[in-house]
Design an enzyme around this catalytic site. Structure first.
Site, short mmCIF file in Angstrom:
data_model
loop_
_atom_site.label_atom_id
_atom_site.label_comp_id
_atom_site.label_asym_id
_atom_site.label_seq_id
_atom_site.Cartn_x
_atom_site.Cartn_y
_atom_site.Cartn_z
N SER A 1 27.05 35.47 73.08
CA SER A 1 28.18 34.39 73.28
C SER A 1 29.38 34.78 72.68
CB SER A 1 27.58 33.32 72.22
OG SER A 1 28.39 32.22 72.20
N TYR B 1 23.23 30.45 64.75
CA TYR B 1 23.51 30.96 65.60
C TYR B 1 24.45 31.75 65.65
CZ TYR B 1 24.81 30.07 70.75
OH TYR B 1 24.93 30.26 72.20
P1 NAD Z 1 19.24 26.26 78.30
O1 NAD Z 1 18.48 25.42 76.90
O2 NAD Z 1 19.65 25.73 79.43
O3 NAD Z 1 18.27 27.59 78.38
C1 NAD Z 1 17.45 28.01 77.20
C2 NAD Z 1 16.40 28.67 77.82
O4 NAD Z 1 15.58 29.40 76.70
C3 NAD Z 1 15.41 27.69 78.52
O5 NAD Z 1 14.79 28.39 79.57
C4 NAD Z 1 14.34 27.29 77.46
O6 NAD Z 1 13.19 27.22 77.96
C5 NAD Z 1 14.43 28.88 76.79
N1 NAD Z 1 13.63 28.83 75.59
C6 NAD Z 1 13.81 28.02 74.35
N2 NAD Z 1 12.93 28.35 73.45
C7 NAD Z 1 12.05 29.52 73.74
C8 NAD Z 1 10.97 29.94 73.32
N3 NAD Z 1 10.69 29.70 72.13
N4 NAD Z 1 10.42 30.96 74.17
C9 NAD Z 1 10.92 31.13 75.38
N5 NAD Z 1 11.79 30.42 75.86
C10 NAD Z 1 12.46 29.64 75.15
O7 NAD Z 1 20.36 27.19 77.57
P2 NAD Z 1 21.42 28.09 78.37
O8 NAD Z 1 22.89 27.34 77.84
O9 NAD Z 1 21.23 28.57 79.49
O10 NAD Z 1 21.32 29.34 77.15
C11 NAD Z 1 20.82 30.66 77.46
C12 NAD Z 1 21.37 31.67 76.53
O11 NAD Z 1 22.80 31.75 76.75
C13 NAD Z 1 21.14 31.19 75.15
O12 NAD Z 1 21.14 32.41 74.53
C14 NAD Z 1 22.56 30.85 74.69
O13 NAD Z 1 22.80 31.22 73.35
C15 NAD Z 1 23.50 31.63 75.49
N6 NAD Z 1 24.84 30.99 75.70
C16 NAD Z 1 25.02 29.80 76.15
C17 NAD Z 1 26.25 29.20 76.44
C18 NAD Z 1 26.64 27.96 76.84
O14 NAD Z 1 27.71 27.60 76.96
N7 NAD Z 1 25.63 27.28 77.89
C19 NAD Z 1 27.19 29.93 75.92
C20 NAD Z 1 27.00 31.09 75.31
C21 NAD Z 1 25.87 31.68 75.13
#
Ligand code: NAD
Length: 257
Positions: free
Chosen positions: A139, A152
């Site tokens: 991130s 986080y």
């Molecule tokens: P999201 O909530 O849409 O997806 C998260 C995914 O992780 C989902 O598929 C969920 O089912 C899965 N998950 C959660 N707990 C779990 C567990 N215990 N076991 C297996 N799977 C699990 O969120 P996102 O925004 O798509 O985030 C995905 C990644 O990207 C994360 O690591 C997040 O930190 C990172 N990220 C997101 C953003 C953003 O702005 N959305 C920015 C930077 C980094």
């Protein structure tokens, strides 16, 4: 660029960025394994849809990334793993003196420790195949901090550090390990933060998005899951064979500030 014949495992990929990455890898020809902790018909249907749309093999394997054994079992069940994308992640926002211990533990387990376990299990398969790519979804918060996100930010800085170590341990092999650092991407994880932020700042949805969420993202645009998927596909290409142990920001200029 074709990833035909490669198998990609993407953790936390039944929604958001993980699902977007799985689709882009499948579009490039890779067989994909998608994952989350649930085991619903709709999870398996997502895999069938990817297989149908892109003519690749696609499977859904349920495994809870907060459980070390399940992390390793995911790789074992997949049987091959040429591309590992550690993407599963959760968020909790609170001042550190009020941060619930169980939330801290869950965030460190899912956002950081799971990548340790999956990578440890996947590297022998990559070595046996003579090729591998590990891509960790960190991130902008893996490079900078914001208040109230202690767990986080600790986990994301941790995964950037771990990516460098894995890169050094594999430097003389045809295996790379890098971290992608997205800025804000409009996914369910971010969508869930909007109502509380609207209440906190007494603002409407659009105002919260532009003035609060995208305050530090100079482009004032969310990054998209397709852009993240495209960056993973690039890291799997021959052009990226000497890119290892580094971060790629997809953040609309956030970390240039
Ligand atoms: P999201 O909530 O849409 O997806 C998260 C995914 O992780 C989902 O598929 C969920 O089912 C899965 N998950 C959660 N707990 C779990 C567990 N215990 N076991 C297996 N799977 C699990 O969120 P996102 O925004 O798509 O985030 C995905 C990644 O990207 C994360 O690591 C997040 O930190 C990172 N990220 C997101 C953003 C953003 O702005 N959305 C920015 C930077 C980094």
């Amino acid at each position: 660029m074709s990833l035909k014949g490669k198998t990609a495992i993407i953790t936390g990929s039944n929604s958001g960025i993980g699902l977007g990455i799985a689709r882009e890898l499948a579009k490039a020809g890779a067989d994909v394994v998608i994952n989350s902790f649930t085991d619903r018909d709709e999870d398996h249907a997502l895999a069938s849809r990817i297989a149908q749309d892109h003519g690749v093999a696609a499977r859904y394997i349920q495994a809870d990334m907060s459980d070390p054994e399940a992390c390793r079992m995911l790789i074992d069940k997949a049987e091959s793993c040429d591309i590992l994308v550690n993407n599963a992640g959760i968020q909790h926002v609170a001042p550190i003196d009020e941060f619930p211990t169980e939330k801290w533990d869950a965030i460190i387990a899912i956002n950081l420790s799971s990548a340790f376990h999956t990578t440890a299990a996947a590297l022998p398969l990559m070595r046996a195949a003579g090729w591998g790519r590990v891509v960790n979804i960190a991130s902008a918060h893996g490079l900078t901090a914001s208040p109230f996100k202690s767990a986080y930010i600790a986990a994301k800085h941790g995964i950037v550090g771990m990516s460098k170590t894995v890169a050094l341990e594999t430097a003389q092999e045809p295996i790379t390990c890098n971290a992608i650092c997205p800025g804000y991407v409009l996914t369910p994880l971010v969508e869930a933060q909007i109502p509380a932020t609207m209440e906190k700042y007494d603002m409407g949805r659009e105002e919260v998005i532009k003035k609060v969420m995208l305050e530090r993202q100079p482009s004032k645009e969310f990054a998209t899951v397709e852009q993240l998927g495209g960056t993973v596909v690039f890291l799997c290409s021959d052009a990226a064979a000497q890119i290892t142990g580094t971060t790629i920001s997809v953040d609309g200029g956030w970390t240039a500030l």
